[in-house]
Design a protein around this motif. Structure first.
Motif: not given
Length: 495
Positions: A323-333
């Motif tokens: 319904r909604s995105v509160i946080e978005e994360e792009k992870c690169f390790i």
């Protein structure tokens, strides 16, 4: 897996609790029902060939902490230690070193900004460090979906780190110990025989006996003398309000290797069978969940778009409507690869120091544990009347973080990563089925980097014994080359 770190780059990510409200999470979320009208949510959702969450914009915009730190006095330009970066690694080291009365300055473009990534950790690790008050949610068990027909349940509590509480705790320790902060970006480091200086983008120049770089993977200041043949962990995650989801609220989903969601996507399924991704999920309530599609390790790196497409197909198959995105994360390790040149004039800690677990991506708890070890070594040099400076100082601090035994153990973990790189989806499933069938001492110790070399040898024998015949065949046919490299590198570390 730092948000498995979780990672974790970097880049690590109990008893049953009732469903928690949005207001108890970090960041302090407000329920979309009170913050955003249904009409506004619908207006943000545009048609897409994936019919997914990809067009939704994160509702939460991080704001800097309102915290009173001790800022640099323009007249004070000399320190014992300068730390570049105010992430978890930099603040933890600053807090620990300053306990010895050593004069510390932390330089960062935005020292009070909120850290962007979610961090997941094993609860027992944070408890042993006295940091369990910095967990905002725990799950008493974890689930590992091997395939559509087999699920393993891990009797080990997992927690989500409250980034705000952890940062406040570390900042409070820094303030109590008179650590100074300077809001600037370092663009050059210069070295003299017994002193180094950092030149900042605001024109300021600060001097210290030791510079520690805690600015992360992309740092230009750390040198390597071997080819950087890293593996790569990449993930796309969202903290989302959903209509519902199928996961138990008392179990964190550590890995979901199922691929039935790709049944109607033959191209995606074919690619996933070669370089698999899994779902990592933290269910907070029946309609609030953190979801992350993760490529555990690959070389070359899998593309973000490929990961997103697989996540869209997975959520659609699971019936999860965002319904909604509160946080978005792009992870690169960055995973595995060589350690930095040891020694060198700039010390490192965090993502650029090699302490990321090469086989899993876990880093946060390990960084919190190793920072006091490094701090002890720094204090022995900078706080002593012998005044250890220059090359002897660099040699001592680097070997304090990476003694020979710890470097050998890391080679073993890198061997694990190189083995995983050889496995397709079915091989990966078989591997983790055997891995989590081991005595908990072995799989817990491996993931927490707590096993000695002797215990790691026993771990290997036990893993082979628990493996299926096809998995043993994988080990026999795909492990020899990585095994030879590990033995060679261990021998070189001994010289």
């Amino acid at each position: 897996m730092e948000t498995l770190l979780r990672p974790s780059p970097f880049l690590a990510l109990s008893t049953s609790h009732p469903p928690i409200s949005c207001s108890s999470l970090n960041p302090p979320f407000v329920s979309p029902k009170t913050k955003t009208s249904a009409r506004n949510v619908r207006n943000r959702v545009r048609s897409s060939k994936f019919n997914s969450f990809l067009d939704l914009q994160p509702a939460w915009k991080p704001e800097p902490l309102d915290f009173d730190v001790s800022w640099l006095d323009p007249s004070d330009r000399r320190f014992d230690l300068i730390i570049i970066g105010a992430g978890p690694a930099g603040l933890r080291l600053a807090e620990q070193v300053s306990r010895y009365g050593i004069k510390v300055c932390c330089v960062d473009p935005s020292p009070l900004s909120m850290w962007p990534n979610n961090y997941g950790v094993w609860v027992d690790e944070f408890e042993s460090l006295g940091l369990d008050d910095c967990l905002d949610k725990t799950w008493p068990m974890c689930s590992v979906y091997i395939n559509d027909h087999k699920t393993r349940y891990l009797d080990r509590a997992y927690g989500r780190v409250s980034r705000k509480e952890l940062k406040i705790k570390l900042l409070s320790g820094c303030v109590s110990n008179q650590v100074k902060f300077h809001k600037a970006k370092v663009w050059k480091i210069e070295h003299q025989e017994f002193e180094s200086s950092v030149v900042c983008t605001d024109g300021s120049e600060l001097k210290a006996s030791l510079i520690v770089d805690a600015s992360g993977y992309a740092s230009p200041f750390i040198e390597y003398d071997k080819p950087r043949n890293h593996g790569y962990q990449i993930a796309h995650g969202i903290l989302a309000e959903v209509d519902n989801h199928p996961f138990d609220l008392d179990k964190m989903v550590l890995m979901d290797w199922r691929d039935s969601h790709l049944g109607s996507e033959p191209d995606l399924r074919k690619d996933n069978s070669k370089i698999p991704t899994f779902l990592y999920a933290m269910p907070f309530s029946s309609n609030l969940i953190f979801l992350e599609e993760t490529s555990l390790v690959a070389r070359p790196v899998l593309s973000y778009m490929e990961v997103k497409k697989r996540m869209v197909a997975r959520l659609r198959h699971l019936g999860v409507k965002v319904r909604s995105v509160i946080e978005e994360e792009k992870c690169f390790i960055l995973m595995g690869g060589p350690l930095p040149k040891i020694p060198q004039s700039v010390m490192a800690i965090g993502g650029n120091s090699g302490i990321v677990h090469p086989s899993s991506g876990y880093m946060v708890a390990r960084t919190m544990a190793l920072a006091p070890v490094l701090a002890d070594t720094i204090a022995e040099c900078l706080g002593s009347t012998r005044m250890i400076r220059g090359t002897p100082l660099y040699d001592r601090v680097w070997k304090g973080l990476w003694p020979v035994e710890r470097r050998r153990i890391r080679e073993f973990h890198s061997f694990g990563m190189e083995t995983l790189l050889q496995l397709d989806l079915n091989g990966t499933r078989r591997f983790f089925d055997a891995f989590f069938d081991l005595d908990p001492h072995h799989w817990k110790g491996f993931m927490s980097s707590n096993l000695s070399l002797r215990e790691l040898a026993m771990f290997c024998l036990s893993l082979f014994g628990h493996a299926s015949n096809p998995s043993r065949l994988d080990m026999v046919t795909k492990c020899p080359a990585p095994l030879v490299r590990m033995i060679r590198n261990m021998a070189l570390e001994t010289i």
